[in-house]
Design an enzyme around this catalytic site. Sequence first.
Site: not given
Length: 275
Positions: A16, A18, A63, A67, A88, A127
């Site tokens: 991640s 973040s 994540t 969620k 999130n 998708g």
Amino acid sequence: MSRIRAAVLGSPIEHSLSPVLHRAAYRELGLADWSYDRFDLGEAALADFLAGLGPEWAGLSLTMPLKRAVIPLLDAISDTAASVEAVNTVVLTADGRRLGDNTDIPGIIAALHERGVDKVDTAAILGAGATASSALAALGRICTGEVTAYVRSRARADEMLRWGERLGVAVRTADWADASRALTAPLVIATTPAGATDRLAADVPDAPGTLFDVLYDPWPTALAAAWSARGGRLLGGLDLLVHQAVIQVEQMTGRTPGPLAAMRAAGEAALRARH
């Protein structure tokens, strides 16, 4: 000096970005007493983790696979999060409340706005799944016409149609075998895993519109590289990550980071270091 804590939770979590983005924002804001960590956490451990948080905690980023699992554990969620049944961001208030939000949807919109995309007549999504539903919610605010979702199965098609009905977006579905037709849309949002769109690179038209490929590693994807080579406007997963992280920082700290350059540069440097 007492520390104020925030973190990202999920599994797997080691890759991640973040922490990199939030720490860069803290540096820009001069928040030397703030820290941001990561915790590898599955659904079964989430309730106990939340119960163990002390008053030093200000917020959490979530994540997969958390969620949706977090929603029953919260005191309230925003209309945006409720619209896609995905949280999130959790803000932990001084009076002990847990408030959930979804910053992916406004993050998509903000990233597109930064590149001059405010309205489109039609759009395509490559998708299905959680990211596709957030993309669809974002398109509901900027697309004035129909959105075509290219999916691999009848079940996925039915899911996207249900999301469209729920979000008030005109959606039609098409088979993944015809995904190259998506590339003529003025805005294409690719929400597929790495490698899934590689075969479409050869079908990018002359003078394409805008491609928003939500992947950031590997980058560029084959489709993104071909799109850029033909002069199309291109956004990647880092654009989404930065813009949604800015909103998270605002909600958790009560302060707005300055120019996005520092956060984006930190993310780019972290990606380069991986390769």
